[in-house]
Design an enzyme around this catalytic site. Structure first.
Site, PDB file in Angstrom:
ATOM      1  N   GLU A 158       2.761   5.108  -3.870  1.00 20.57           N
ATOM      2  CA  GLU A 158       2.731   6.118  -4.946  1.00 20.57           C
ATOM      3  C   GLU A 158       4.040   6.883  -5.076  1.00 20.57           C
ATOM      4  OE1 GLU A 158       0.397   5.792  -2.551  1.00 20.57           O
ATOM      5  OE2 GLU A 158      -0.976   4.640  -3.788  1.00 20.57           O
TER       6      GLU A 158
ATOM      7  N   ASP B 209      -8.769   3.819  -1.956  1.00 18.53           N
ATOM      8  CA  ASP B 209      -9.674   4.165  -0.859  1.00 18.53           C
ATOM      9  C   ASP B 209     -10.990   4.742  -1.366  1.00 18.53           C
ATOM     10  OD1 ASP B 209      -7.558   3.335   0.603  1.00 18.53           O
ATOM     11  OD2 ASP B 209      -7.000   5.307   1.366  1.00 18.53           O
TER      12      ASP B 209
ATOM     13  N   ASP C   7       0.873  -1.177   0.000  1.00 20.52           N
ATOM     14  CA  ASP C   7       0.000   0.000   0.000  1.00 20.52           C
ATOM     15  C   ASP C   7       0.913   1.231   0.000  1.00 20.52           C
ATOM     16  OD1 ASP C   7      -2.236   1.573   0.183  1.00 20.52           O
ATOM     17  OD2 ASP C   7      -2.871   0.842   2.144  1.00 20.52           O
TER      18      ASP C   7
END
Lengths: 638, 930
Positions: free
Chosen positions: B524, B597, B521
């Site tokens: 980015e 999300d 997770d």
């Protein structure tokens, strides 16, 4: 008692071992997975699906092809998704499992009958497992036995206490009626006395007036002038003082203290207090800004007045993050002004969106200060990170403030203890006890003797007073006044006792009023750093040191008195209001255990109590044990 | 005390700032200097580049691309001298090559200049390693059909045409000359060459609005931009196209195709932004950039032909789609902050051809573990071992299958990944073993932010070895993320990837077992205190690469290294399963992705379909959206609808935010539990079909979840349908996206009819049907002419279904024929690469069902065997009357009766069903209906 028991179980174990040995090979296909009580159903050559949808031949029973959508034809295979497989589990308890467990390589039945395709090697563990289970069950039964006895006593006690309180309430109501009558009479008397006095005074004045008329004229004019100028001063002071408050409002505590001070000096500054009282009640009453929203408002206020841009930015964003609780669909908003935040502050700030943990360090400081200054300041102990707590803290403070004002309005109608109860939860647990002792002069003196005394006294006072005597006999008059004051104070205590009793008795205490004793009890459980406190019919809280988080106010019993539900506790950031469900189970003493928070801010706990040791349940358990003991011999007969 | 008005004012402020998505926190095009510059130029407003010195070298076309103001001769004769006078634009080097299968590659870079000049960044490790050797056609010669035009063939029927002045590149059909794709037809090609900083170059005006060529300020962040302007932009036209798709990731709830962002009749819009960002509570419909980026666009049009364009560049990219000025052509403008032009034109002509062409360059999706296609149960957070045990038991108790239980960040010791909070998880191995005993797996989260804690071994090693990304001044970059102050491994460096991969060995990752897999997770990367919640663009990576140049691929490298770690752990024998939030072109080779999300509302449910379809079109077929929605608490109806839809997502996982109420499927009353159970059961019964589709994807690049037009490329009705989708070639699914919906209109394409999965009722093709909405299922249909393999026995997890028998559902078309496939292997190893698999084609024609072997005769050294049989064959559309079937070889008979389509309680008999044919799926056989 003990010996025959042992012998029986030995016998049982031998028999069952024999039985297990005899049936080590899988049972025939036709009987696979079928419960004994169903065996007859499957005897005929054409069998109906239990849902009536169709029928099948005996060849199709357990033939690994699902014919009945409800699974009737495949009790012993996994072919029907809706099927149920029965395992006898001799030596233990029989078990019905989903047919999806049949031949899936995992041993589900302790007798291993669910795995018969040879791919899994399941040992028969029923006897050992059964033994353990029986031991456990026996222990449980023992607990239940003792529990049932305790419960019966408790129920009896509760019934008595309930009846006693009911009787007391009836009596108090009666007394209230009488006392009220007396007070009314005294009041009447008092007013008449006052009227007489007034008349006397006026008469006197008139005389004096007539005498001094000319001389007094000038003096009266002077006095009037002075009064005017004084009033002007008061106005100026008022304006100034509200300004000061706007500026100094940066500390919430200050506000609270101010409020208290003004409270104390109410008569001096009546106008101003009224003004603020309005604002407060506005905050408190108006639904939309109640709770969640009112708090950031105060926070905002804190920051605004500090006149510090950085904090303003942090706080605003902080509140924006809070408001992210999806209450609004709006897209436009004030920009997040992160200028001036340190990198760490910014990081914490952004992280807080996901977690709800607060971060803005300055707000933190403000709170720290507040914390130092005020003992009453409540901390949210749930999450050690600051922001939300300060938020929660403010929230509760505000609520309580609002309450306090609200209570003030009804001060005459409610007794102090009840009020206190709402203001300071930490000290409220034994309020009812306190209330009781406070009313000792009403209740403990026994019977209605005190009332008779008062009646007599009042009677004598009333009789003694002679209205026709002029001027009024001053000592007689003060007698009446004192008697009136005493009686009406007694009356108000009586009324508060009535209201607290009524409040108590209106609750649902169970089918046999068995939970009546819970009303005056709180149960505590310490888990790590927290102490959980559950007060049935009142509230539940999580305490850490001096700080306390409300987990909920009493809501109701659920699942026929198996669960106590507390709801509407302190609000969680970005989450629901806290709530707690206390599951009750049979135990020999009242004991709160296993407090848990399975999802955010929704707590569960277990309370062992003899009150849950039901006789019927005991019988069920005994039956179950009997079944377990008897089972092998049943099969022996087959 | 506050005056009432002040209270109200502050209340208003609060309400207005209640929006979750912080628009101002992210840059728009106007605040992004390169985008603003490029976007402000109208077509044909730039002086044009021209081509010179065209030559054939090593089988590719090479040429110089001359900037508008320069004189060809000067440039060619002495390009080096021009670097000394930086003010005059320098020529560029252009290379064109044809690749096998209908691909044209265009590369434009700066000429190699005198020493001291820096090379521009070209993203390594994304293209398949052998693209050049394997695919490049060595051109024997160039054509020159007209002066100033060079041509060469790309594939049969297609050629490339390079116009010299003004510079334009056209991919066209030959011999007709009809254009398919073109580059610089609008003359918007621009390439800012690197140059030293000049006196007078501004440092940006500080408000983020200025040109900012040498420094940019955005909010409180300054980007030092030491290398100055270096952006690249150009236009690409898709001819014969009505719609364009792809370039994920964007939230699209209102459209499947990319809506135009500019042009007549278009409301002003931002361009589609490709910049990997961690966006808090993203909107359900917006062109802003989300977690991942794939700069690959597909076009499709009424001529039933498709084409595609892929720009390999990992810097921030912004893409405008222009409203069509003429029918059958879509113009697009591509703008990028840095890097080079390394672009691929895919000629199609069919949509699946384009997908295969893209896959041949960036790789096809990896073959996943079988269990990974089943249902996953996740929550932030399952708190401790008791919680895990209770949730696991809950599934068993309610007879709902699941395969994987997930642990989010709180399972670690202070968010130090690879560690456990030993108070909550004292026995992680036993916990995993208990799950594994029921055939279940566990996934733990491992994020790229490393807690800066000297006692944490990962941090220690990374610091000592210099493995962290550096900030602009050369120190280890420090950002703020879950653990607090964190640093980020410089995963662009192969050596560091190797180091990272080793962390997943069972020895190194304490408490891990072979049944544990991984979730990446925040890759980015998410940096809470960074500009736009990510890493500053002037941070420095391996090889002196600026973060701006590699940003969109950071998550890709991290995913790659993690996946390699699991591969190593299993000694190369166990297929990795790694879910990643960030992605880039090529991520399909390393695992699954999800849409991040999302929120528990109906719009996000709706948005999930176009989002996943566009992911699938760009290679990332192993994708899903959080079932139930990550943020917020779904109403039970929404949750049920989400399960019913999610059961058809390629990646099927329920997940929820820390602050949400518990959401395990059995918490919403018996009725909803039963509905969710049924949805999950449906997925499990279709697992053989899904697995077969994943096999197809891993070979051809065609996604598992497909837009309708992929199967019906000439049906215009389907081109922008984002509400329905195909699962493989045989199933059509329509979501229900509204509360208490009573009826829904479903368009069923094609000539053939469709059979409802629920009750076998047939509906005609090429028509919209208004259907009553049912509580127990969403509309889903099997296409006539197909055969779907199912397993209708339900188990605790997919692992226990291995030996269970199959059901074949045959849906006959109008000529009473159908066909379908089944692929089976061991579900976990790479033995299939050596031939250890079963691949059958089932063909039904003339009342005869035949199982044909699709595996090549000598496919490899290993074999896969299975004793599984077919227990039931349902034939939808077979005229009544058949009583028996005869099976060859063996001349066995099987009875035929009318049976239900599903074995759910209360289902009624609807179709001829062959009872217990018990033919082995591994064998050749024929079954004749009498």
């Amino acid at each position: 008692m003990r010996k025959p028991h042992l012998r029986l179980s030995l016998l049982v174990s031998c028999v069952s071992l024999l039985w297990i040995a005899a049936f080590a090979t899988p049972p025939p296909r036709e009987s696979l997975g079928i419960a004994p009580q169903d065996e007859n159903y499957f005897r005929s050559s054409v069998i109906k699906c239990k849902d009536g949808s169709k029928q099948f031949t005996r060849d199709q029973l357990n033939d690994e092809f699902c014919d009945c959508p409800d699974g009737t034809d495949e009790p012993g295979t996994s072919a029907c998704p809706g099927g149920k497989f029965y395992c006898r589990n001799v030596g233990h308890a029989p078990l019905t499992i989903f047919s999806s467990r049949v031949n899936d390589g995992i041993c589900d039945c302790c007798d291993g009958t669910d795995e018969y395709d040879g791919k899994a090697n399941c040992q028969n563990t029923c006897w050992e497992a059964g033994k353990a289970a029986r031991e456990k069950l026996k222990k449980k039964i023992a607990t239940f036995k003792d529990g049932v006895a305790i419960r019966n006593q408790e129920v009896e006690k509760a019934k008595q206490a309930f009846a006693k309180d009911e009787a007391e309430l009836a009596k108090l109501k009666n007394e209230e009626k009488i006392l009220n009558g007396l007070v009314e009479k005294l009041k009447e008397q008092k007013e008449r006395i006052e009227k007489a006095e007034e008349e006397e005074r006026l008469k006197k004045e008139k005389e004096e007036k007539r005498l001094k008329e000319e001389a007094e004229k000038q003096a009266i004019e002077d006095k009037k002038a002075t009064q005017d100028s004084q009033e002007g001063n008061v106005d100026a002071t008022l304006e100034k003082s509200s300004e000061v408050q706007l500026q100094e409002g940066n500390d919430h505590r200050t506000e609270v203290e101010d409020g208290n001070n003004q409270e104390n000096t109410k008569s001096d500054e009546g106008d101003e207090v009224d003004d603020q009282g309005n604002i407060e009640s506005y905050i408190g009453d108006d639904e939309p800004i109640d709770g969640l929203s009112s708090t950031p408002t105060l926070e905002e206020h804190v920051v605004e007045s500090e006149d510090d841009n950085m904090i303003k930015a942090a706080s605003r964003d902080d509140s924006a993050a809070k408001a992210a609780s999806k209450t609004s669909e709006e897209q436009d908003h004030a920009p997040l002004d992160t200028e001036g935040l340190s990198k760490e502050e910014l990081g914490r700030l952004i992280a807080s969106r996901w977690t709800g943990e607060n971060v803005a360090p300055k707000t933190d400081e403000v709170r720290e200060n507040a914390k130092e200054e005020g003992d009453e300041y409540r901390l949210d102990t749930e999450i050690p990170e600051p922001a939300e707590e300060s938020y929660d803290g403010y929230n509760s403070e505000t609520d309580e403030e609002a309450n306090r004002y609200e209570e003030d309005d009804f001060e005459d109608e409610r007794d102090e203890e009840y009020n206190e109860d709402h203001i300071d939860p930490a000290d409220s647990y034994y309020s009812d006890e306190a209330g009781k002792s406070d009313h000792s002069d009403l209740t403990d003196s026994g019977g209605s003797s005190w009332l008779e005394k008062i009646q007599q006294k009042v009677q004598s006072v009333l009789q003694a007073f002679n209205f026709f005597k002029t001027p009024v006999d001053l000592s007689e008059a003060s007698h009446v006044r004192k008697e009136y004051d005493d009686s009406s104070s007694k009356l108000s205590k009586l009324r508060s006792r009535i209201s607290s009793l009524t409040e108590k008795l209106k609750h649902d205490f169970g089918k046999e009023k068995e939970f009546y004793s819970f009303y005056d009890q709180c149960f505590e459980s310490k888990q790590n750093k927290y102490v959980y406190k559950v007060c049935p019919f009142k509230k539940a809280s999580q305490n850490e040191g001096h700080s306390s988080t409300q987990l909920g106010r009493w809501d109701k019993f659920e699942e026929s008195y198996r669960i106590m539900h507390f709801s509407n506790g302190d609000r969680c950031w970005n989450g629901p209001d806290r709530s707690l469900k206390v599951r009750l189970r049979c135990g020999l003493k009242n004991e709160l255990t296993e407090v848990d928070e399975p999802s955010r801010c929704e707590y569960v706990a277990i309370l062992s109590t003899p009150l849950l040791c039901y006789e019927e349940r005991l019988k069920e358990l005994q039956q179950k044990l009997d079944d377990m003991m008897r089972q092998p011999s049943t099969h022996d007969e087959l | 005390m506050l005056p009432r008005s002040l209270v109200l004012l502050q209340l208003l402020l609060l309400l207005s700032s209640a929006s979750a998505w912080k628009k101002d926190e992210f840059r728009n095009c106007d605040q992004t200097p390169f985008c603003k510059r490029a976007r402000s130029r109208p077509p044909h407003s730039l002086p044009s580049f021209s081509v010179a010195d065209v030559s054939l070298s090593d089988g590719s076309l090479s040429a110089l691309l001359l900037p508008p103001s320069s004189h060809p001769l000067h440039q060619v004769v002495d390009s080096a001298s021009h670097s000394d006078s930086p003010d005059s634009p320098r020529p560029l080097l252009l290379r064109l090559s044809a690749l096998h299968g209908g691909i044209l590659r265009l590369e434009i870079d700066e000429l190699e200049t005198a020493s001291g000049s820096r090379r521009r960044f070209r993203v390594p490790d994304v293209l398949l390693p052998d693209v050049d050797d394997r695919l490049r056609l060595r051109l024997p010669r160039l054509g020159s059909p007209a002066p100033g035009l060079s041509t060469f063939p790309i594939s049969p029927g297609f050629e490339a045409a390079l116009r010299h002045d003004p510079f334009e590149l056209v991919v066209r059909r030959s011999p007709s000359g009809d254009p398919v794709l073109s580059f610089n037809s609008l003359g918007l090609f621009d390439f800012e060459t690197l140059r030293p900083k000049r006196h007078g170059d501004g440092d940006g005006d500080g408000d983020g609005d200025g040109d900012g060529e040498w420094a940019e300020r955005f909010r409180s962040h300054t980007d030092s931009r030491p290398r100055g302007p270096q952006s690249v932009s150009f236009d690409v036209s898709f001819h014969g196209a009505d719609f364009v798709y792809g370039v994920p990731e964007h939230a699209l709830s209102s459209s499947l195709a990319l809506r135009p962002t500019r042009g007549p009749g278009v409301d002003s819009s931002e361009p589609y932004r490709l910049f990997n960002l961690d966006v808090f509570e993203y909107l359900a419909d917006s062109p802003f950039g989300l977690y991942g980026s794939v700069p690959f666009m597909l076009a499709h049009g009424a001529g039933a032909s498709s084409s595609g364009f892929f720009w390999l560049n990992a810097a921030e990219m912004q893409i405008d789609v222009l409203a069509p000025s003429s029918a059958g052509r879509v113009d697009t403008l591509w703008m990028c902050e840095a890097g080079v032009v390394d672009a691929f034109f895919f000629v199609g002509p069919g949509p699946k051809d384009v997908l295969a062409q893209y896959a041949s360059v960036t790789g096809a999706p990896a073959m996943p573990q079988q269990f990974a296609l089943a249902y996953h149960q996740c929550r932030w957070n399952y708190r401790d071992e008791e919680d895990v045990a209770a949730v696991d038991a809950g599934f068993d108790e309610h007879d709902i299958p699941y395969d994987v239980l997930w642990l989010d960040i709180e399972h670690t010791d202070g968010r130090r990944y690879f560690t456990w909070d030993r108070a909550l998880f004292p026995h992680p191995e036993q916990m995993q073993q208990r799950l594994a005993a029921k055939g279940r797996h566990m996934v733990t989260i491992v994020d790229p932010h490393i807690k800066r804690d000297d006692s944490y071994y990962i941090h220690k090693e990374a610091t000592e070895n210099g493995y962290y990304v550096k900030d602009a001044s050369g120190n280890d970059f420090e950002g703020w993320c879950w653990p607090g102050s964190s640093s980020y491994p410089d995963i662009l460096n192969p050596e560091i990837r190797e180091w990272w991969a080793d962390k997943f060995s069972l020895q190194s990752y304490k408490g891990s077992t072979p049944s544990l897999y991984i979730w990446n997770d925040m890759n980015e990367p998410s940096v809470f205190n960074g500009p736009e919640v990510t890493m500053p663009r002037d941070a420095i990576h391996y090889g002196n690469v600026e973060h701006r140049e590699v940003h969109n691929a950071y998550g890709y490298y991290f995913h790659m290294a993690t996946s390699d770690g699991l591969l190593k752990r299993g000694d190369g024998k166990d297929r990795p399963f790694v879910l990643s939030r960030a992605f880039f072109a090529g991520s399909q080779r390393y695992g699954a992705v999800w849409t991040g999300d999302n929120t528990a509302d109906w719009d996000h449910l709706r948005a999930s379909v176009p989002m996943l379809l566009n992911l699938g079109l760009t290679g990332l077929t192993f994708s899903g959206a959080d079932v139930g929605g990550f943020f917020g608490n779904p109403e039970p109806e929404l949750l049920v609808r989400w399960y019913q839809l999610g059961a058809f997502y390629p990646f099927f996982r329920g997940h929820a935010h820390l602050d949400t109420k518990r959401r395990e499927p059995w918490l919403f009353g018996e009725k909803n539990t039963a509905l969710i159970r049924e949805a999950v059961h449906l997925r499990y019964s279709l697992l053989p079909y899904f697995y077969t589709l994943f096999r197809e994807a891993s070979v051809s690049g065609v996604p598992v979840m497909r837009p309708l037009w992929l199967e019906f490329p000439d049906d215009k009705e389907t081109f922008n349908n984002g509400e329905a989708f195909m699962v493989g070639p045989s199933l059509l699914v329509q979501g229900i996206y509204q509360e208490r919906e009573k009826s829904v209109s479903v368009y069923l394409p094609g000539e053939q009819s469709w059979y409802s999965l629920r009750d076998g009722v047939a509906y005609g093709g090429s028509a919209s049907h208004k259907l009553d909405v049912r509580e127990d299922s969403i509309p889903s249909f099997q296409r006539a002419g197909t055969i779907i393999p199912r397993k209708d026995r339900f188990r605790r997890s997919s692992t226990q279904m291995v030996n269970d028998p199959y059901t074949l559902v045959i849906a006959l078309n109008s000529s009473l024929a159908a066909e379908g496939e089944l692929y089976v292997d061991d579900g976990k190893s790479y033995d299939f690469e050596q031939g250890a698999f079963i691949h059958r084609r089932f063909v039904f024609a003339d009342k005869k069902l035949t199982s044909v072997n699709l595996a090549p005769a000598n496919s490899g050294a290993k074999k896969f065997s299975s004793d599984c049989v077919v227990e039931r064959i349902i034939v939808l559309g077979l005229p009544a009357g058949a009583k028996k079937a005869v099976i060859e070889p063996g001349n066995r008979e099987a009875e035929i009766e009318i049976g239900p389509l599903n074995l759910r309680a209360g289902s009624s008999p609807v179709a001829p069903t062959i009872r217990k044919p018990n033919v082995r799926i591994a064998d050749d056989w024929t079954l004749r209906i009498l």
